[in-house]
Motif scaffolding. Structure first.
Motif, PDB file in Angstrom:
ATOM      1  N   ASN A   1      10.823   6.031   2.598  1.00  0.00           N
ATOM      2  CA  ASN A   1       9.892   4.966   3.000  1.00  0.00           C
ATOM      3  C   ASN A   1       8.521   5.172   2.354  1.00  0.00           C
ATOM      4  OD1 ASN A   1      11.763   3.583   4.530  1.00  0.00           O
ATOM      5  ND2 ASN A   1      11.148   4.511   6.474  1.00  0.00           N
ATOM      6  N   ARG A   2       8.049   6.400   2.279  1.00  0.00           N
ATOM      7  CA  ARG A   2       6.764   6.680   1.628  1.00  0.00           C
ATOM      8  C   ARG A   2       6.808   6.321   0.144  1.00  0.00           C
ATOM      9  NH1 ARG A   2       5.695  12.567   4.192  1.00  0.00           N
ATOM     10  NH2 ARG A   2       5.235  11.876   6.308  1.00  0.00           N
ATOM     11  N   ILE A   3       7.924   6.688  -0.488  1.00  0.00           N
ATOM     12  CA  ILE A   3       8.063   6.387  -1.923  1.00  0.00           C
ATOM     13  C   ILE A   3       8.089   4.882  -2.143  1.00  0.00           C
ATOM     14  CG2 ILE A   3       9.631   6.550  -3.902  1.00  0.00           C
ATOM     15  CD1 ILE A   3      10.348   9.377  -2.886  1.00  0.00           C
ATOM     16  N   VAL A   4       8.830   4.175  -1.297  1.00  0.00           N
ATOM     17  CA  VAL A   4       8.894   2.706  -1.433  1.00  0.00           C
ATOM     18  C   VAL A   4       7.507   2.115  -1.208  1.00  0.00           C
ATOM     19  CG1 VAL A   4       9.806   0.598  -0.370  1.00  0.00           C
ATOM     20  CG2 VAL A   4      11.344   2.520  -0.861  1.00  0.00           C
ATOM     21  N   LEU A   5       6.799   2.590  -0.225  1.00  0.00           N
ATOM     22  CA  LEU A   5       5.446   2.105   0.059  1.00  0.00           C
ATOM     23  C   LEU A   5       4.511   2.393  -1.117  1.00  0.00           C
ATOM     24  CD1 LEU A   5       3.613   0.748   2.122  1.00  0.00           C
ATOM     25  CD2 LEU A   5       3.210   3.003   3.107  1.00  0.00           C
ATOM     26  N   LEU A   6       4.613   3.607  -1.653  1.00  0.00           N
ATOM     27  CA  LEU A   6       3.801   3.970  -2.810  1.00  0.00           C
ATOM     28  C   LEU A   6       4.135   3.084  -4.005  1.00  0.00           C
ATOM     29  CD1 LEU A   6       1.657   5.922  -3.914  1.00  0.00           C
ATOM     30  CD2 LEU A   6       3.512   7.457  -4.526  1.00  0.00           C
ATOM     31  N   LEU A   7       5.403   2.835  -4.207  1.00  0.00           N
ATOM     32  CA  LEU A   7       5.821   1.969  -5.300  1.00  0.00           C
ATOM     33  C   LEU A   7       5.288   0.553  -5.119  1.00  0.00           C
ATOM     34  CD1 LEU A   7       7.483   1.750  -7.890  1.00  0.00           C
ATOM     35  CD2 LEU A   7       9.474   1.252  -6.494  1.00  0.00           C
ATOM     36  N   LEU A   8       5.324   0.062  -3.881  1.00  0.00           N
ATOM     37  CA  LEU A   8       4.772  -1.264  -3.607  1.00  0.00           C
ATOM     38  C   LEU A   8       3.262  -1.304  -3.881  1.00  0.00           C
ATOM     39  CD1 LEU A   8       6.649  -2.363  -0.386  1.00  0.00           C
ATOM     40  CD2 LEU A   8       6.780  -3.438  -2.615  1.00  0.00           C
ATOM     41  N   ILE A   9       2.570  -0.251  -3.496  1.00  0.00           N
ATOM     42  CA  ILE A   9       1.126  -0.193  -3.758  1.00  0.00           C
ATOM     43  C   ILE A   9       0.865  -0.191  -5.250  1.00  0.00           C
ATOM     44  CG2 ILE A   9      -0.933   1.288  -3.542  1.00  0.00           C
ATOM     45  CD1 ILE A   9       0.160   2.123  -0.762  1.00  0.00           C
ATOM     46  N   VAL A  10       1.644   0.619  -5.994  1.00  0.00           N
ATOM     47  CA  VAL A  10       1.461   0.683  -7.457  1.00  0.00           C
ATOM     48  C   VAL A  10       1.750  -0.676  -8.076  1.00  0.00           C
ATOM     49  CG1 VAL A  10       2.409   1.678  -9.591  1.00  0.00           C
ATOM     50  CG2 VAL A  10       1.901   3.159  -7.641  1.00  0.00           C
ATOM     51  N   LEU A  11       2.809  -1.309  -7.647  1.00  0.00           N
ATOM     52  CA  LEU A  11       3.145  -2.624  -8.215  1.00  0.00           C
ATOM     53  C   LEU A  11       2.082  -3.660  -7.853  1.00  0.00           C
ATOM     54  CD1 LEU A  11       6.989  -2.789  -7.667  1.00  0.00           C
ATOM     55  CD2 LEU A  11       5.786  -2.571  -9.836  1.00  0.00           C
ATOM     56  N   THR A  12       1.580  -3.574  -6.644  1.00  0.00           N
ATOM     57  CA  THR A  12       0.544  -4.513  -6.223  1.00  0.00           C
ATOM     58  C   THR A  12      -0.734  -4.301  -7.040  1.00  0.00           C
ATOM     59  OG1 THR A  12       1.435  -4.474  -3.992  1.00  0.00           O
ATOM     60  CG2 THR A  12      -0.773  -5.389  -4.272  1.00  0.00           C
ATOM     61  N   VAL A  13      -1.119  -3.062  -7.239  1.00  0.00           N
ATOM     62  CA  VAL A  13      -2.325  -2.754  -8.023  1.00  0.00           C
ATOM     63  C   VAL A  13      -2.128  -3.197  -9.470  1.00  0.00           C
ATOM     64  CG1 VAL A  13      -3.734  -0.856  -8.945  1.00  0.00           C
ATOM     65  CG2 VAL A  13      -3.069  -0.876  -6.528  1.00  0.00           C
ATOM     66  N   LYS A  14      -0.976  -2.922 -10.037  1.00  0.00           N
ATOM     67  CA  LYS A  14      -0.690  -3.341 -11.424  1.00  0.00           C
ATOM     68  C   LYS A  14      -0.736  -4.860 -11.531  1.00  0.00           C
ATOM     69  CE  LYS A  14       2.568  -2.715 -15.103  1.00  0.00           C
ATOM     70  NZ  LYS A  14       3.837  -2.234 -15.541  1.00  0.00           N
ATOM     71  N   TRP A  15      -0.139  -5.533 -10.582  1.00  0.00           N
ATOM     72  CA  TRP A  15      -0.148  -6.990 -10.614  1.00  0.00           C
ATOM     73  C   TRP A  15      -1.571  -7.532 -10.482  1.00  0.00           C
ATOM     74  CZ3 TRP A  15      -1.421 -10.450  -6.666  1.00  0.00           C
ATOM     75  CH2 TRP A  15      -1.126 -11.766  -6.931  1.00  0.00           C
ATOM     76  N   PHE A  16      -2.352  -6.859  -9.604  1.00  0.00           N
ATOM     77  CA  PHE A  16      -3.735  -7.302  -9.407  1.00  0.00           C
ATOM     78  C   PHE A  16      -4.549  -7.145 -10.700  1.00  0.00           C
ATOM     79  CE2 PHE A  16      -8.120  -6.381  -8.083  1.00  0.00           C
ATOM     80  CZ  PHE A  16      -8.425  -7.579  -7.463  1.00  0.00           C
ATOM     81  N   PHE A  17      -4.375  -6.015 -11.393  1.00  0.00           N
ATOM     82  CA  PHE A  17      -5.139  -5.814 -12.622  1.00  0.00           C
ATOM     83  C   PHE A  17      -4.641  -6.691 -13.752  1.00  0.00           C
ATOM     84  CE2 PHE A  17      -6.426  -1.746 -10.606  1.00  0.00           C
ATOM     85  CZ  PHE A  17      -7.791  -1.945 -10.682  1.00  0.00           C
ATOM     86  N   ASN A  18      -3.419  -7.061 -13.725  1.00  0.00           N
ATOM     87  CA  ASN A  18      -2.907  -7.996 -14.757  1.00  0.00           C
ATOM     88  C   ASN A  18      -3.437  -9.397 -14.505  1.00  0.00           C
ATOM     89  OD1 ASN A  18      -1.462  -6.211 -16.290  1.00  0.00           O
ATOM     90  ND2 ASN A  18       0.454  -6.540 -15.187  1.00  0.00           N
ATOM     91  N   MET A  19      -3.790  -9.695 -13.359  1.00  0.00           N
ATOM     92  CA  MET A  19      -4.308 -11.017 -13.024  1.00  0.00           C
ATOM     93  C   MET A  19      -5.779 -11.104 -13.371  1.00  0.00           C
ATOM     94  SD  MET A  19      -2.019 -12.901 -11.349  1.00  0.00           S
ATOM     95  CE  MET A  19      -2.696 -13.896 -10.131  1.00  0.00           C
TER      96      MET A  19
END
Length: 153
Positions: A134-152
């Motif tokens: 669950n921590r890894i999935v949460l971390l992955l979601l945070i990383v994907l969210t941050v990456k998506w935010f910076f791409n925007m």
């Protein structure tokens, strides 16, 4: 003379003709072995009155009169002893089997306790693995969210 009985049904001898109570005796003769009677203290041979009265019924069969009955009874007695010995041996065998089964039960209970402890450990490890995942999935979601935010941006 007759014997009288009191209210508790105990036989009480009458007095002998010599005015003495007759003692309770047990016959030792082969024909009446063990048969109880009341008799005068002084026998007829010694100028006594010879009072005599059986108090229990005479046995129907005297073993000394019928040796085949005695032999048969001795065989039955020996057979009973053999049966008794076999039963004692069976009891010993059953007790040994019981003791063996008790030891096996004790061993099985110890193994069951060990398996329950192992199962508890495995369940805890599984819960820990779920939490890590669950921590890894949460971390992955945070990383994907941050990456998506910076791409925007």
């Amino acid at each position: 003379m007759r014997m009288s009985k009191n209210f508790v049904n105990v036989e009480v001898p009458d007095l002998c003709y010599c005015s003495e109570f007759c003692p309770l005796r047990t016959s030792r003769t082969p024909s009446n072995l063990g048969h109880r009677f009341f008799g005068c203290k002084v026998s007829k041979e010694n100028s006594g009155y010879g009072y005599f009265k059986w108090i229990d019924p005479k046995p129907l069969i005297s073993m000394h009169q019928y040796p085949e009955v005695e032999s048969s009874l001795m065989i039955r007695c020996k057979d009973s002893e053999n049966s008794c010995d076999r039963l004692k041996q069976k009891i010993t065998d059953v007790e040994q089997e019981r003791d063996t089964l008790c030891e096996k039960l004790k061993d099985s209970e110890e193994k069951l306790i060990a398996l329950r402890q192992k199962l508890k450990k495995v369940r805890l490890e599984r819960e820990c693995a779920k939490l890590k995942l669950n921590r890894i999935v949460l971390l992955l979601l945070i990383v994907l969210t941050v990456k998506w935010f910076f791409n925007m941006v």
